[in-house]
Design an enzyme around this catalytic site. Structure first.
Site, PDB file in Angstrom:
ATOM      1  CE1 TYR A 117      -3.603  -6.229   3.547  1.00  0.00           C
ATOM      2  CE2 TYR A 117      -4.450  -4.192   4.479  1.00  0.00           C
ATOM      3  CZ  TYR A 117      -3.715  -5.352   4.611  1.00  0.00           C
ATOM      4  OH  TYR A 117      -3.090  -5.632   5.800  1.00  0.00           O
ATOM      5  CD1 TRP A 119      -6.753  -6.238   8.569  1.00  0.00           C
ATOM      6  CD2 TRP A 119      -7.544  -7.217  10.424  1.00  0.00           C
ATOM      7  NE1 TRP A 119      -5.683  -6.693   9.296  1.00  0.00           N
ATOM      8  CE2 TRP A 119      -6.137  -7.287  10.444  1.00  0.00           C
ATOM      9  CE3 TRP A 119      -8.254  -7.759  11.490  1.00  0.00           C
ATOM     10  CZ2 TRP A 119      -5.426  -7.895  11.489  1.00  0.00           C
ATOM     11  CZ3 TRP A 119      -7.541  -8.351  12.521  1.00  0.00           C
ATOM     12  CH2 TRP A 119      -6.146  -8.423  12.517  1.00  0.00           C
TER      13      TRP A 119
HETATM   14  N1  LIG Z   1      -6.641  -2.625  19.386  1.00  0.00           N
HETATM   15  C1  LIG Z   1      -6.108  -2.917  18.184  1.00  0.00           C
HETATM   16  N2  LIG Z   1      -5.217  -3.918  18.068  1.00  0.00           N
HETATM   17  C2  LIG Z   1      -4.681  -4.221  16.854  1.00  0.00           C
HETATM   18  C3  LIG Z   1      -5.056  -3.524  15.684  1.00  0.00           C
HETATM   19  C4  LIG Z   1      -5.988  -2.443  15.845  1.00  0.00           C
HETATM   20  O1  LIG Z   1      -6.336  -1.751  14.871  1.00  0.00           O
HETATM   21  N3  LIG Z   1      -6.491  -2.179  17.093  1.00  0.00           N
HETATM   22  N4  LIG Z   1      -4.533  -3.868  14.468  1.00  0.00           N
HETATM   23  C5  LIG Z   1      -3.929  -5.190  14.315  1.00  0.00           C
HETATM   24  C6  LIG Z   1      -3.055  -5.220  13.135  1.00  0.00           C
HETATM   25  S1  LIG Z   1      -3.760  -5.230  11.597  1.00  0.00           S
HETATM   26  C7  LIG Z   1      -1.703  -5.258  13.207  1.00  0.00           C
HETATM   27  S2  LIG Z   1      -0.765  -5.332  11.791  1.00  0.00           S
HETATM   28  C8  LIG Z   1      -1.024  -5.268  14.497  1.00  0.00           C
HETATM   29  C9  LIG Z   1       0.185  -4.346  14.485  1.00  0.00           C
HETATM   30  O2  LIG Z   1       1.001  -4.628  15.543  1.00  0.00           O
HETATM   31  P1  LIG Z   1       2.224  -3.657  15.832  1.00  0.00           P
HETATM   32  O3  LIG Z   1       2.834  -3.233  14.579  1.00  0.00           O
HETATM   33  O4  LIG Z   1       3.084  -4.338  16.827  1.00  0.00           O
HETATM   34  O5  LIG Z   1       1.428  -2.460  16.551  1.00  0.00           O
HETATM   35  P2  LIG Z   1       1.595  -0.894  16.675  1.00  0.00           P
HETATM   36  O6  LIG Z   1       0.566  -0.502  17.666  1.00  0.00           O
HETATM   37  O7  LIG Z   1       1.581  -0.225  15.370  1.00  0.00           O
HETATM   38  O8  LIG Z   1       3.035  -0.698  17.286  1.00  0.00           O
HETATM   39  C10 LIG Z   1       3.395  -1.156  18.567  1.00  0.00           C
HETATM   40  C11 LIG Z   1       4.301  -0.157  19.222  1.00  0.00           C
HETATM   41  O9  LIG Z   1       5.538  -0.066  18.532  1.00  0.00           O
HETATM   42  C12 LIG Z   1       6.152   1.157  18.904  1.00  0.00           C
HETATM   43  N5  LIG Z   1       6.971   1.642  17.791  1.00  0.00           N
HETATM   44  C13 LIG Z   1       6.555   2.297  16.688  1.00  0.00           C
HETATM   45  N6  LIG Z   1       7.601   2.586  15.888  1.00  0.00           N
HETATM   46  C14 LIG Z   1       8.693   2.100  16.503  1.00  0.00           C
HETATM   47  C15 LIG Z   1      10.077   2.057  16.166  1.00  0.00           C
HETATM   48  O10 LIG Z   1      10.534   2.548  15.138  1.00  0.00           O
HETATM   49  N7  LIG Z   1      10.896   1.408  17.048  1.00  0.00           N
HETATM   50  C16 LIG Z   1      10.458   0.840  18.205  1.00  0.00           C
HETATM   51  N8  LIG Z   1      11.327   0.208  18.973  1.00  0.00           N
HETATM   52  N9  LIG Z   1       9.162   0.882  18.550  1.00  0.00           N
HETATM   53  C17 LIG Z   1       8.301   1.490  17.710  1.00  0.00           C
HETATM   54  C18 LIG Z   1       5.020   2.122  19.212  1.00  0.00           C
HETATM   55  O11 LIG Z   1       5.244   2.736  20.463  1.00  0.00           O
HETATM   56  C19 LIG Z   1       3.791   1.263  19.161  1.00  0.00           C
HETATM   57  O12 LIG Z   1       2.870   1.521  20.192  1.00  0.00           O
HETATM   58  O13 LIG Z   1      -1.901  -4.852  15.543  1.00  0.00           O
HETATM   59  C20 LIG Z   1      -3.131  -5.587  15.548  1.00  0.00           C
HETATM   60  N10 LIG Z   1      -3.812  -5.259  16.769  1.00  0.00           N
HETATM   61  N1  LIG Z   2      -0.585   5.430   9.532  1.00  0.00           N
HETATM   62  C1  LIG Z   2      -0.777   4.112   9.579  1.00  0.00           C
HETATM   63  N2  LIG Z   2      -1.584   3.527   8.703  1.00  0.00           N
HETATM   64  C2  LIG Z   2      -1.791   2.190   8.746  1.00  0.00           C
HETATM   65  C3  LIG Z   2      -1.134   1.397   9.714  1.00  0.00           C
HETATM   66  C4  LIG Z   2      -0.253   2.043  10.634  1.00  0.00           C
HETATM   67  O1  LIG Z   2       0.373   1.410  11.495  1.00  0.00           O
HETATM   68  N3  LIG Z   2      -0.123   3.400  10.546  1.00  0.00           N
HETATM   69  N4  LIG Z   2      -1.358   0.046   9.756  1.00  0.00           N
HETATM   70  C5  LIG Z   2      -1.785  -0.586   8.537  1.00  0.00           C
HETATM   71  C6  LIG Z   2      -2.248  -1.944   8.781  1.00  0.00           C
HETATM   72  S1  LIG Z   2      -1.131  -2.975   9.574  1.00  0.00           S
HETATM   73  C7  LIG Z   2      -3.442  -2.406   8.351  1.00  0.00           C
HETATM   74  S2  LIG Z   2      -3.772  -4.083   8.520  1.00  0.00           S
HETATM   75  C8  LIG Z   2      -4.404  -1.542   7.668  1.00  0.00           C
HETATM   76  C9  LIG Z   2      -5.863  -1.850   7.999  1.00  0.00           C
HETATM   77  O2  LIG Z   2      -6.684  -1.287   7.054  1.00  0.00           O
HETATM   78  P1  LIG Z   2      -8.153  -1.850   6.745  1.00  0.00           P
HETATM   79  O3  LIG Z   2      -8.183  -3.327   6.931  1.00  0.00           O
HETATM   80  O4  LIG Z   2      -8.592  -1.321   5.439  1.00  0.00           O
HETATM   81  O5  LIG Z   2      -8.979  -1.164   7.925  1.00  0.00           O
HETATM   82  P2  LIG Z   2     -10.421  -1.489   8.498  1.00  0.00           P
HETATM   83  O6  LIG Z   2     -10.861  -0.274   9.230  1.00  0.00           O
HETATM   84  O7  LIG Z   2     -10.387  -2.761   9.268  1.00  0.00           O
HETATM   85  O8  LIG Z   2     -11.288  -1.636   7.197  1.00  0.00           O
HETATM   86  C10 LIG Z   2     -12.143  -2.690   6.942  1.00  0.00           C
HETATM   87  C11 LIG Z   2     -13.405  -2.152   6.302  1.00  0.00           C
HETATM   88  O9  LIG Z   2     -14.223  -3.250   5.944  1.00  0.00           O
HETATM   89  C12 LIG Z   2     -15.576  -2.973   6.314  1.00  0.00           C
HETATM   90  N5  LIG Z   2     -16.221  -4.271   6.563  1.00  0.00           N
HETATM   91  C13 LIG Z   2     -16.309  -4.965   7.722  1.00  0.00           C
HETATM   92  N6  LIG Z   2     -16.927  -6.135   7.518  1.00  0.00           N
HETATM   93  C14 LIG Z   2     -17.250  -6.188   6.214  1.00  0.00           C
HETATM   94  C15 LIG Z   2     -17.905  -7.164   5.393  1.00  0.00           C
HETATM   95  O10 LIG Z   2     -18.302  -8.225   5.837  1.00  0.00           O
HETATM   96  N7  LIG Z   2     -18.046  -6.857   4.069  1.00  0.00           N
HETATM   97  C16 LIG Z   2     -17.619  -5.683   3.544  1.00  0.00           C
HETATM   98  N8  LIG Z   2     -17.806  -5.473   2.246  1.00  0.00           N
HETATM   99  N9  LIG Z   2     -17.005  -4.748   4.308  1.00  0.00           N
HETATM  100  C17 LIG Z   2     -16.811  -5.009   5.605  1.00  0.00           C
HETATM  101  C18 LIG Z   2     -15.475  -2.101   7.542  1.00  0.00           C
HETATM  102  O11 LIG Z   2     -16.640  -1.347   7.702  1.00  0.00           O
HETATM  103  C19 LIG Z   2     -14.208  -1.271   7.239  1.00  0.00           C
HETATM  104  O12 LIG Z   2     -14.531  -0.063   6.615  1.00  0.00           O
HETATM  105  O13 LIG Z   2      -4.122  -0.180   8.000  1.00  0.00           O
HETATM  106  C20 LIG Z   2      -2.787   0.189   7.690  1.00  0.00           C
HETATM  107  N10 LIG Z   2      -2.635   1.621   7.843  1.00  0.00           N
HETATM  108 MO   LIG Z   3      -2.217  -5.045   9.937  1.00  0.00          MO
END
Ligand SMILES: Nc1nc2c(c(=O)[nH]1)N[C@H]1C(S)=C(S)[C@@H](COP(=O)(O)OP(=O)(O)OC[C@H]3O[C@@H](n4cnc5c(=O)[nH]c(N)nc54)[C@H](O)[C@@H]3O)O[C@H]1N2
Ligand SMILES: Nc1nc2c(c(=O)[nH]1)N[C@H]1C(S)=C(S)[C@@H](COP(=O)(O)OP(=O)(O)OC[C@H]3O[C@@H](n4cnc5c(=O)[nH]c(N)nc54)[C@H](O)[C@@H]3O)O[C@H]1N2
Ligand SMILES: [Mo]
Length: 777
Positions: A117, A119
């Site tokens: 898993y 990104w």
């Molecule tokens: N810059 C940046 N953008 C991203 C990502 C990133 O790593 N960096 N990751 C991407 C990915 S993989 C995903 S899945 C999305 C996630 O998208 P979201 O899940 O929407 O993003 P979060 O920033 O985790 O949460 C948004 C806000 O929800 C509020 N929140 C948290 N818990 C609760 C709760 O229980 N109730 C309510 N009402 N609010 C709550 C928090 O204040 C938080 O800032 O974002 C994407 N966008």
């Molecule tokens: N506490 C907490 N934990 C969370 C979340 C949260 O809200 N709270 N959000 C969760 C969510 S929604 C998500 S989506 C996950 C994200 O978790 P991940 O998707 O595992 O996070 P990334 O840091 O994007 O990791 C991608 C890795 O791939 C590597 N990479 C980039 N490009 C390439 C490539 O071309 N080839 C290879 N082999 N590697 C590459 C990067 O260097 C990086 O280390 O985290 C989850 N974890």
């Molecule tokens: Mo995510």
């Protein structure tokens, strides 16, 4: 877009954080400029230049010294402790091939974990996990992961109650319909600009900020239930309701109760388009369990005012209302419930499928949600059909490793965990993404061999046995695209691979040769052959939707394709509303399931047949809040993508004394004698980390924010429970499934305590590679 002179040339490329031009001089990145058609480019594109040449890039294939000496009998608690030995590509590939062959022969393909898993990077061909699984499937298969961390609880639930993932994955009701029709936007979790920097697969134009300004200009009332004010930009007029985290389902029940009590609900809609309202009504009124879920009840749980809840319910009934929870509200214990309740609430209002009304999840969770866009396929590498039937729900990683053969419940099935002997990961960072890293550390000792493709010395790479250095997007050719914005983007190679890095495709091609499956893996194509192939397939698919794409050559020369905007706004479930008999939902009843016979038949105590308030394992109302009185929100970071770009300029500039910033309310800081920019220790029974205090009233009292993605930097690597010096939130989070239904992550359910850190400040070490030694003879 490609142009060149003797020493300098410009190429076009794309990333999850936007599209940009790269000026290359003397073979090195000289300048990065945002794509001209991007109206709100993200500053994160600049970080790419920093990390591309960072000292913590993996320079060549590496093998853990202890593993090299004694392979399967090596001390696996030395992962993350032992130094590494540089080896040649030929030797590394031979080692990986031998291990795959051994595990396949002795334990079977399901003992190879290829869930992988993550990104990875934008680019539809070099998609790391798809590439890896194509190779492993050609070799007989592996154990996979299903669902995602983003909305695992939501997606599993939605298939039962609305029969599709559209509500969480798109297409949502588009912004032009919202601006034209919506009168009240109710946001649970907000629409933070930080998140809409990102779109999986690549994005041409970041348009959300523009749409938010139009929402403001249209005079649409916005109510945000969220612990953090920054979940909506300052320029938005908003009624900010600072509820306790994880109480959204209770608030929605209070709203629903008010609608019912004041006869503001739409019974005609409920009768025609839903099933099971009567069963739910008995729970709502308290007829079933003696507790009326009224506004007063919801107020006690959420910390909101009862009258605020009642007033909101009345306004919702009076206005064209869009209920828009973010994905984060379901990333918690019993996270299925708030999504289910949002749908029930929208159904009670009777506006589902009307222009600008109803519900939609994640408008602010990722950039292109809600953008007007024609339906058509984009270029992508087709995933291979799984060659084994072995899989786990994505977030049950540590459980799987610690409990081989043991049973667990998942979505109506009783399944058993496979016995994993070899982990093969490409494109993800479990030591970033998984909850309770100390538990993962223990689980991670179980498999005999761990192979990782990584560009940088992430913790996952440091805790591996074999690390294969991977090229960045700048070092290969690809096509960027997502299904939600209107661009297809050329990703043109800018520089030669740094060090000995190779693309995942090149690494796996070499491995496929060694495993005797080269033809099945490559299908006889090289990189450019594949790009032309996947583009041609998308061109044909687009034509079937009436969209004419240019030739590949014209696309590559131009650097992008812009697809014309659609003719009309789109309203999710509009067709169902217009004619539910002709367009039934793919649910057992063909309707929205307010009560699901199927879910009820599973008999789960933690996910009954209708939405309910079920207390999270940790929240501000639980007994252990006495000792750990702060709810930690580990949301997505403003300064990077997960752990990616943590070493780049934007993230570095945000650190406090080298530590990840942690937001805390002035009242909570004062109680603890914490002043602005103090280094603090954040801790609970699962772990502890350092962070830098930012004192701000933009966060609700009783809540702290420590965004994810600071690279795990343990004081004593490999020792379970050791302090993380840097601020990785996942040393604190809980590793438990949301319920037996979805078994999804509950990262947002977590209590902590914070204190000033008075010890000597340990230096950050993750910016440098681990110790690398000569092979001992
Ligand atoms: N810059 C940046 N953008 C991203 C990502 C990133 O790593 N960096 N990751 C991407 C990915 S993989 C995903 S899945 C999305 C996630 O998208 P979201 O899940 O929407 O993003 P979060 O920033 O985790 O949460 C948004 C806000 O929800 C509020 N929140 C948290 N818990 C609760 C709760 O229980 N109730 C309510 N009402 N609010 C709550 C928090 O204040 C938080 O800032 O974002 C994407 N966008
Ligand atoms: N506490 C907490 N934990 C969370 C979340 C949260 O809200 N709270 N959000 C969760 C969510 S929604 C998500 S989506 C996950 C994200 O978790 P991940 O998707 O595992 O996070 P990334 O840091 O994007 O990791 C991608 C890795 O791939 C590597 N990479 C980039 N490009 C390439 C490539 O071309 N080839 C290879 N082999 N590697 C590459 C990067 O260097 C990086 O280390 O985290 C989850 N974890
Ligand atoms: Mo995510």
């Amino acid at each position: 877009m490609t142009s060149s002179s003797a020493t300098s040339r410009t190429v076009h490329t794309a990333s999850h954080w936007g599209s940009y031009d790269v000026e290359v001089a003397d073979g090195r990145i000289a300048q990065i400029r945002p794509f001209a058609k991007d109206t709100s480019p993200s500053p994160l594109i600049q970080s790419m230049a920093d990390v591309a040449y960072a000292p913590n890039r993996v320079a060549s294939p590496m093998v853990r010294a202890g593993w090299l000496k004694d392979r399967t009998k090596s001390d696996r608690s030395r992962r993350g402790v032992d130094p590494f030995v540089a080896v040649s590509w030929d030797e590394a590939i031979a080692l990986v091939a031998d291990e795959l062959a051994r595990v396949k022969r002795d334990h079977g393909n399901a003992s190879i974990f290829g869930g992988s898993y993550g990104w990875a990077s934008a680019g539809r061909f070099h998609h790391a996990r798809t590439q890896l699984q194509r190779l492993l499937d050609a070799y007989g298969g592996c154990t996979r992961q299903v669902q995602n961390y983003s909305y695992g609880a939501g997606m599993t639930l939605l298939l039962h109650i609305v029969g599709s993932l559209d509500a969480v994955d798109g297409p949502l009701t588009t912004y032009d319909s919202i601006v034209g029709n919506t009168e009240l936007l109710v946001l649970f979790g907000g629409m933070p600009l930080k998140n809409v920097q990102i779109e999986s697969g690549g994005i041409g134009n970041h348009a959300t900020e523009t749409w938010l300004r139009r929402i403001k200009d249209a005079g649409i009332k916005v109510v945000m239930i969220s612990p953090i004010r920054e979940d909506l930009p300052d320029f938005c007029d908003v009624e900010w309701l600072r509820a306790r985290p994880n109480t959204d389902a209770a608030i929605m029940l209070g709203l629903a109760h008010t609608l019912l009590a004041e006869k503001l609900h739409d019974q005609t809609f409920l009768d025609r388009y839903t099933v099971g309202f009567e069963r739910f009504r008995a729970y709502l009124t308290g007829e079933a369990d003696g507790v009326a879920k009224d506004a007063q009840w919801a107020a006690q749980i959420s910390g909101l005012n009862a009258e605020t809840i009642r007033t909101l319910a009345r306004t919702m009934a009076r206005k064209r209302t869009m209920i828009a929870p973010s994905w984060s509200v379901q990333r918690c214990d019993h996270g299925e419930q708030p999504f289910w309740m949002a749908i029930v609430l929208a159904a009670m209002l009777g506006q589902v499928g009307l222009p600008g009304g109803g519900f939609g999840f994640g408008y602010g969770s990722t950039a292109a949600m809600g953008y007007p866009r024609r339906t058509m396929p984009v270029p992508r590498l087709r995933p291979s059909p799984a060659a084994t039937s072995s899989y786990i729900p994505v977030a049950r990683l540590s459980d799987m490793l610690m409990h081989p053969g043991e049973p667990y419940d998942f979505n109506g099935e009783r399944r058993h965990y496979p016995d994993i002997r070899l982990i093969y990961w490409a494109g993800g960072n479990p030591f970033h993404h998984h909850q309770d890293l100390n538990r993962l550390l223990e689980a991670w000792r179980r498999p005999e061999t761990i192979v990782v493709h990584e560009t940088w010395w992430t913790s996952t790479a440091r805790f591996a046995d074999i690390v294969l250095p991977t090229a960045t997007t700048l070092e290969r050719n690809d096509i960027g695209a997502c299904s939600r914005d209107r661009f297809i983007l050329a990703m043109q190679k800018a520089i030669d691979p740094v060090g000995e890095a190779k693309s995942d495709f090149d690494i796996l091609t070499q491995l496929s040769d060694r495993l005797g499956v080269r033809e099945a893996f490559t299908e006889g194509r090289d990189e450019m052959g594949w790009l032309q192939h996947i583009y041609a397939r998308a061109k044909q698919g687009a034509a079937e939707h009436g969209v004419e794409l240019p030739t590949f050559e014209a696309f590559w020369r131009e650097g992008h394709v812009e697809i014309a905007a659609p003719d009309a706004p789109f309203d999710m479930l509009g067709a169902f509303r217009a004619d539910p008999a002709a367009n039934p939902l793919k649910t057992p009843s063909g309707k929205i399931e307010i009560f699901s016979e199927r879910i009820a038949s599973f008999g789960y105590d933690d996910c009954p047949g209708h939405p309910a308030w079920l207390e999270p394992v940790e929240w501000l109302g639980s007994p252990i809040a006495e000792n750990y009185p702060l709810h930690m929100i580990s949301n997505q970071p403003r300064t990077r993508l997960h752990s990616q770009l943590d070493g780049g300029r934007v993230s570095k500039a945000s650190k406090i004394n080298g530590r990840e910033p942690m937001w805390i309310n002035p009242a909570d800081a004062e109680k603890r004698g914490i002043v602005h920019h103090d280094v603090v220790r954040v801790f609970n029974l699962r772990g502890s980390c350092l962070a830098g205090a930012v004192i701000t009233d933009k966060i609700r009292p009783g809540v702290i924010m420590l965004s994810t993605g600071a690279w795990y930097d343990p004081l004593e690597p490999g020792r379970i429970g050791t302090l993380d010096r840097h601020g990785n939130a996942n040393v604190l989070t809980i590793d438990k499934g949301s319920s037996k239904l979805a078994q999804a992550t509950i990262a947002q359910s977590c209590l902590v305590e914070v204190e000033r850190y008075l010890g000597e400040l340990p230096p950050i070490t993750v910016d440098a590679p681990p110790r690398i030694v000569e092979r001992s003879r």
